[in-house]
Design an enzyme around this catalytic site. Structure first.
Site, PDB file in Angstrom:
ATOM      1  N   ARG A  38       0.755  -1.234  -0.044  1.00  0.00           N
ATOM      2  CA  ARG A  38      -0.043  -0.141   0.031  1.00  0.00           C
ATOM      3  C   ARG A  38       0.807   1.297   0.183  1.00  0.00           C
ATOM      4  O   ARG A  38       2.022   1.577   0.404  1.00  0.00           O
ATOM      5  CB  ARG A  38      -0.950   0.020   1.236  1.00  0.00           C
ATOM      6  CG  ARG A  38      -2.026  -1.147   1.113  1.00  0.00           C
ATOM      7  CD  ARG A  38      -2.693  -1.163   2.339  1.00  0.00           C
ATOM      8  NE  ARG A  38      -3.793  -2.317   2.199  1.00  0.00           N
ATOM      9  CZ  ARG A  38      -3.577  -3.628   2.323  1.00  0.00           C
ATOM     10  NH1 ARG A  38      -2.293  -4.174   2.539  1.00  0.00           N
ATOM     11  NH2 ARG A  38      -4.700  -4.223   2.077  1.00  0.00           N
TER      12      ARG A  38
ATOM     13  N   HIS B 204      -0.560  -2.686  -4.634  1.00  0.00           N
ATOM     14  CA  HIS B 204      -0.145  -3.482  -5.677  1.00  0.00           C
ATOM     15  C   HIS B 204       0.065  -2.824  -6.950  1.00  0.00           C
ATOM     16  O   HIS B 204      -0.323  -3.517  -8.069  1.00  0.00           O
ATOM     17  CB  HIS B 204      -0.738  -4.779  -5.550  1.00  0.00           C
ATOM     18  CG  HIS B 204      -0.416  -5.738  -4.431  1.00  0.00           C
ATOM     19  ND1 HIS B 204       0.706  -5.588  -3.623  1.00  0.00           N
ATOM     20  CD2 HIS B 204      -1.212  -6.437  -4.030  1.00  0.00           C
ATOM     21  CE1 HIS B 204       0.492  -6.439  -2.405  1.00  0.00           C
ATOM     22  NE2 HIS B 204      -0.795  -7.030  -2.579  1.00  0.00           N
TER      23      HIS B 204
ATOM     24  N   HIS C 241       3.999 -12.793  -5.771  1.00  0.00           N
ATOM     25  CA  HIS C 241       2.734 -12.917  -4.951  1.00  0.00           C
ATOM     26  C   HIS C 241       2.171 -14.344  -5.080  1.00  0.00           C
ATOM     27  O   HIS C 241       0.922 -14.563  -4.684  1.00  0.00           O
ATOM     28  CB  HIS C 241       1.592 -11.753  -5.250  1.00  0.00           C
ATOM     29  CG  HIS C 241       0.687 -11.380  -4.101  1.00  0.00           C
ATOM     30  ND1 HIS C 241      -0.018 -12.376  -3.421  1.00  0.00           N
ATOM     31  CD2 HIS C 241       0.655 -10.317  -3.439  1.00  0.00           C
ATOM     32  CE1 HIS C 241      -0.844 -11.360  -2.528  1.00  0.00           C
ATOM     33  NE2 HIS C 241      -0.346 -10.393  -2.403  1.00  0.00           N
TER      34      HIS C 241
ATOM     35  N   ASP D 245      -0.600 -10.041   8.261  1.00  0.00           N
ATOM     36  CA  ASP D 245      -0.507  -9.604   7.045  1.00  0.00           C
ATOM     37  C   ASP D 245       0.506  -8.221   7.137  1.00  0.00           C
ATOM     38  O   ASP D 245      -0.029  -6.994   7.157  1.00  0.00           O
ATOM     39  CB  ASP D 245      -1.759  -9.024   6.583  1.00  0.00           C
ATOM     40  CG  ASP D 245      -1.909  -8.489   5.357  1.00  0.00           C
ATOM     41  OD1 ASP D 245      -0.907  -8.310   4.550  1.00  0.00           O
ATOM     42  OD2 ASP D 245      -3.197  -7.929   4.910  1.00  0.00           O
TER      43      ASP D 245
ATOM     44  N   GLU E 199       6.368 -12.366   0.595  1.00  0.00           N
ATOM     45  CA  GLU E 199       6.436 -11.149  -0.440  1.00  0.00           C
ATOM     46  C   GLU E 199       7.704 -10.486  -0.076  1.00  0.00           C
ATOM     47  O   GLU E 199       7.729  -9.577   0.762  1.00  0.00           O
ATOM     48  CB  GLU E 199       5.498 -10.344  -0.925  1.00  0.00           C
ATOM     49  CG  GLU E 199       4.036 -10.947  -1.239  1.00  0.00           C
ATOM     50  CD  GLU E 199       2.745 -10.393  -0.852  1.00  0.00           C
ATOM     51  OE1 GLU E 199       2.494  -9.175  -1.360  1.00  0.00           O
ATOM     52  OE2 GLU E 199       2.287 -10.635   0.208  1.00  0.00           O
TER      53      GLU E 199
HETATM   54  C1  BGC Z   1      -1.337  -7.604   1.127  1.00  0.00           C
HETATM   55  C2  BGC Z   1      -2.836  -8.011   1.758  1.00  0.00           C
HETATM   56  C3  BGC Z   1      -3.672  -7.754   0.437  1.00  0.00           C
HETATM   57  C4  BGC Z   1      -3.165  -9.242  -0.788  1.00  0.00           C
HETATM   58  C5  BGC Z   1      -3.965  -9.000  -1.714  1.00  0.00           C
HETATM   59  C6  BGC Z   1      -1.132  -8.774   0.442  1.00  0.00           C
HETATM   60  O1  BGC Z   1       0.081  -8.701  -0.212  1.00  0.00           O
HETATM   61  O2  BGC Z   1      -0.344  -7.478   2.237  1.00  0.00           O
HETATM   62  O3  BGC Z   1      -3.252  -6.844   2.623  1.00  0.00           O
HETATM   63  O4  BGC Z   1      -4.922  -8.050   0.726  1.00  0.00           O
HETATM   64  O5  BGC Z   1      -1.985  -8.815  -0.815  1.00  0.00           O
HETATM   65  O6  BGC Z   1      -4.378 -10.208  -2.056  1.00  0.00           O
END
Ligand code: BGC
Length: 394
Positions: free
Chosen positions: A122, A147, A222, A294, A359
């Site tokens: 973010r 992203h 991802h 997360d 990630e």
């Molecule tokens: C983030 C999550 C997000 C997800 C999306 C992750 O990299 O940290 O907050 O919801 O990606 O699939």
């Protein structure tokens, strides 16, 4: 007499024929052995995967090493759609979450297997300031940019630069040109990502990029892993180790507060291998904000560059994964937003926590956080970073 003559000549004929077959078989066997010795360490098979809703052709490349590890990558989002590794019995199963077809990849977006860019995670309020200029980004996560925005690198068709095979590995090189101001980011960014499957059962992801204007960049991979190979199972029974003394604290928007908090005596302490289930439901403000894990871990020894940073182990299958990177951070995401609505290829659905992501990256929101390692890329510099996922079973 004549019949015995026929019989003996027929016999003779058969003997010759059998000898011939025998010889042929030996020759063929020899050939097989010879071929095996000469076989490439990694085979690469290209196929058509489909056509996007707006008519772009998508290819799939399947790389397989002699050990049997097999990874499939599509040019849509540079996504890993399948990754087969052996369990302790030697049974190969796919260990990454994915969909059955392109249509589903285009329709739903938990970023399964995707290359994420231009900025992983973010950016607060979808804006940042660079050298006195404010850049306003596409907002796709409430008021934030997540992203890369509405059409991130996960939703574009990457160009195939080529495949190469050497003595110990096979590679697929992809590229994408992100135009100046795409999703609000400055600079024409030329990006290359090379996936390399090696003899030693590791998969390297090498990212390279250059820009013609100063910009920010944070590329990552991802993939959601479930080392059991059974996506109906939760990943909370996996053991994880993360070499990090601190993690990035977040607020209710999952935006970093700026504080790098110690993991000591918290559910975030993975310095010694522990089960995910140990801390994922703990009464802890940060766990509650994330709905589980997360968060970005502040990886130890960034000064060492490329180093081993994390491990995951599933005792049922014996599958083991090690992660190496030169990046300062790693988002450990436990699939908290998966909610049983997306179809798994085996007919089931992807439930909450059916996969986890490792990630490797810069910290989230770095463009707005002066105390975080800088994610700025200048025209005179090249962004180069490598992450490795290494597989074994015990
Ligand atoms: C983030 C999550 C997000 C997800 C999306 C992750 O990299 O940290 O907050 O919801 O990606 O699939």
């Amino acid at each position: 007499m004549s019949s015995s003559k026929i019989n003996s000549s027929t016999m003779f004929f058969f003997i010759i024929l059998m000898l011939n077959f025998g010889c042929k078989e030996v020759v063929e066997n020899d050939k097989k052995t010879e071929n095996k010795e000469m076989e490439d360490p990694v085979s690469i098979v290209e196929s058509n995967y489909g056509t996007t809703a707006n008519g772009e052709k998508v290819k799939q490349f399947t790389l397989q090493n002699q050990g049997g590890i097999q990874v499939s990558i599509i040019t849509y989002g540079g996504r890993i759609t399948s990754l087969k590794t052996a369990d302790k019995e030697g049974t190969y199963k796919n260990i990454v979450l994915g969909f059955e077809n392109l249509e589903q990849y285009e329709k739903s977006n938990p970023y399964f297997g995707a290359l994420v860019g231009r900025y992983g995670n973010r950016i607060s309020k979808g804006k940042f300031n660079l050298n006195g200029t404010e850049y306003i980004l596409a907002k796709n996560n409430g008021e934030n940019n997540l992203h890369g925005g509405i059409k991130g690198f996960d939703k574009v068709v990457w160009k195939v630069e080529g495949t190469t095979i050497s003595d110990s590995e096979g590679s697929l090189k992809l590229s994408y040109l992100s135009k100046d101001m795409e999703e609000g980011f400055p600079g024409n960014l030329t990006t290359f990502v090379t996936y390399t499957l090696k003899k030693d059962n590791s998969l390297d992801v090498l990212y390279e990029a250059t820009t013609d204007k100063t910009t920010v960049i944070n590329l990552t991979q991802h993939s959601y892993f479930n080392l059991s190979g059974d996506f109906s199972q939760s990943i909370v029974d996996h053991k994880v180790e993360i070499n990090a003394d601190a993690f990035v604290k977040v607020d209710s928007r999952l935006i970093p507060t700026g504080e790098l908090a110690s993991v000591e005596s918290t559910p975030f302490d993975f310095r010694k291998t522990r089960l995910i289930s140990d801390g994922i439901n703990a009464e802890n403000e940060q766990i509650e904000l994330g709905g589980g894990y997360d968060h970005c871990w502040v990886l130890n020894h960034p000064e060492k560059g490329y180093r081993s940073v994390a491990k995951a182990y599933h005792s049922g299958s014996g599958r083991y994964m090690e992660v190496l990177t030169d990046k300062p951070g790693m988002q450990f995401y436990t699939g908290n937003f998966l909610n049983g609505t997306l179809p798994a290829p085996n007919g089931g659905v992807y439930s909450k926590r059916s996969g986890f992501c490792f990630e490797t990256q810069f910290f989230p929101d770095s463009p707005n956080q002066p105390n975080f390692p800088s994610a700025t890329l200048k025209p005179e510099d090249t962004y180069t970073t490598k992450t490795t996922f290494k597989f074994s079973a015990e």
